[in-house]
Structures are given as structure tokens and as C-alpha cells.
Motif scaffolding. Sequence first.
Motif, PDB file in Angstrom:
ATOM      1  N   LEU A 120       0.835  -1.215   0.000  1.00  0.00           N
ATOM      2  CA  LEU A 120       0.000   0.000   0.000  1.00  0.00           C
ATOM      3  C   LEU A 120       0.861   1.252   0.000  1.00  0.00           C
ATOM      4  O   LEU A 120       0.594   2.210  -0.734  1.00  0.00           O
ATOM      5  CB  LEU A 120      -0.943   0.008   1.204  1.00  0.00           C
ATOM      6  N   LEU A 121       1.904   1.264   0.828  1.00  0.00           N
ATOM      7  CA  LEU A 121       2.804   2.421   0.889  1.00  0.00           C
ATOM      8  C   LEU A 121       3.464   2.657  -0.469  1.00  0.00           C
ATOM      9  O   LEU A 121       3.482   3.784  -0.973  1.00  0.00           O
ATOM     10  CB  LEU A 121       3.866   2.208   1.965  1.00  0.00           C
ATOM     11  N   LEU A 122       3.989   1.605  -1.061  1.00  0.00           N
ATOM     12  CA  LEU A 122       4.701   1.750  -2.326  1.00  0.00           C
ATOM     13  C   LEU A 122       3.759   2.113  -3.480  1.00  0.00           C
ATOM     14  O   LEU A 122       4.157   2.814  -4.402  1.00  0.00           O
ATOM     15  CB  LEU A 122       5.464   0.467  -2.640  1.00  0.00           C
ATOM     16  N   ALA A 123       2.518   1.641  -3.417  1.00  0.00           N
ATOM     17  CA  ALA A 123       1.561   1.907  -4.499  1.00  0.00           C
ATOM     18  C   ALA A 123       0.880   3.261  -4.370  1.00  0.00           C
ATOM     19  O   ALA A 123       0.597   3.919  -5.376  1.00  0.00           O
ATOM     20  CB  ALA A 123       0.506   0.806  -4.537  1.00  0.00           C
ATOM     21  N   THR A 124       0.588   3.671  -3.140  1.00  0.00           N
ATOM     22  CA  THR A 124      -0.235   4.870  -2.922  1.00  0.00           C
ATOM     23  C   THR A 124       0.509   6.022  -2.261  1.00  0.00           C
ATOM     24  O   THR A 124       0.023   7.153  -2.275  1.00  0.00           O
ATOM     25  CB  THR A 124      -1.454   4.550  -2.031  1.00  0.00           C
ATOM     26  N   GLY A 125       1.625   5.717  -1.613  1.00  0.00           N
ATOM     27  CA  GLY A 125       2.318   6.730  -0.827  1.00  0.00           C
ATOM     28  C   GLY A 125       1.717   6.917   0.553  1.00  0.00           C
ATOM     29  O   GLY A 125       2.185   7.733   1.332  1.00  0.00           O
TER      30      GLY A 125
END
Length: 192
Positions: free
Chosen positions: A61-66
Motif C-alpha cells: 500500500l505504501l509503495l503503491a499509494t504513498g
Amino acid sequence: MGDKTDLKFRLMLEAEKEIVEGLSEPEKYRYFLGRMQFLKYESGKENLLRSDCSGSVCLALLLATGCSIRVTADALFKKYFTKKNPDKNDIQAAFFVTLYDRKLGNRLYKENEVCHVAGLCGHDVVLNCVEPVSELRSLSDMKPYYQANDYRVIVRGLNREALQKASDDNVDLFGSDYQFEQIRNAIDGVRG
């Protein structure tokens, strides 16, 4: 963590950013879940070398959405993956809910609590992050085993607004590890 390892993480992130440039958030989420195949399982971890089940979903989620959250599988289910009938293009995860109180390892799970999560990274394909390493598996192949062991398997879509709000409010970061913080800071630097 040494400067050499920090440099390796930064270089790896820079290369990954170039690869996913132009992809939608759901495509990035699926890409990063696939990228995490063969990570070593380690409880409480969420980085590109070691992770547990909820850590792999939070990192994707962090890598995809920030958006930065670090929560348990149960909290992902109750707070963030609340879309009950997700579209095929939604960010999705499969949740494994125990049908009775049970002890797994040193943790006691209560009836109807989520014990495991696996991010969907393709049609019927999940990243199953368990010991000794994470693997891409068919959800259809996993369901009979979990159902026979008294789990309910539920697929849900991400509530993007809830994720964004938690990240903006800087909540739901329970003890994230150093590498997760480094990735988060690198992404915040790009957004900043």
C-alpha cells in the motif's frame, strides 16, 4: 543500519520507481506484491527483505499509494479493506477469519478475528506471506485448506479515503521497522 545498507535501499527504491512509473495505484499494488515473492517471513517486519502477512500488504500500500499505515491483519480488514463487493480493478486482499478462539504461536485470536491476510496480485493469485518465505499462490487452492480448518475466507476492496485519512493524520503506525520508515521517508520526500 549502516550507510551501505541505506544506500542499497535508496538505489533499489529509485529503480522500482522507474519501473512502475505510469502504472495506476492498483497496478503498482499488484506489482509490489509480486515483487515480494520469496521474502523471508519475520513477524513484525515490513520491508523489501523480510515481512509478515500484514506487513507485506501495508508495504505494498505504501509503495503503491504513498500512504503509510502499519497495522494488523484484523485492523486492515476492519478499517481499510471495507469494500464488500470490490471491482476487479480495486486494490484487494483476502482475509482469513477464525471461527473460534485459537492460539497461533504466542498469540490468542478471538472468534471472528482475522488471523491472516494475503494481498491479491492477480486474478485468483495472492501473496501468501508465511514461514519460511512468501509465495504467490492460488486463492482457490488455499480456500479449501483454510475452510477445513475453520476459517472463513473473505475478499475485500480497499477504502482509499480511509487509507488516505489515516496516513494524513499519521495514525495506525504500530512499531514499524527501520526499513519501512526509510521507505516512507523516501516516498514523503518525493511527495514533499
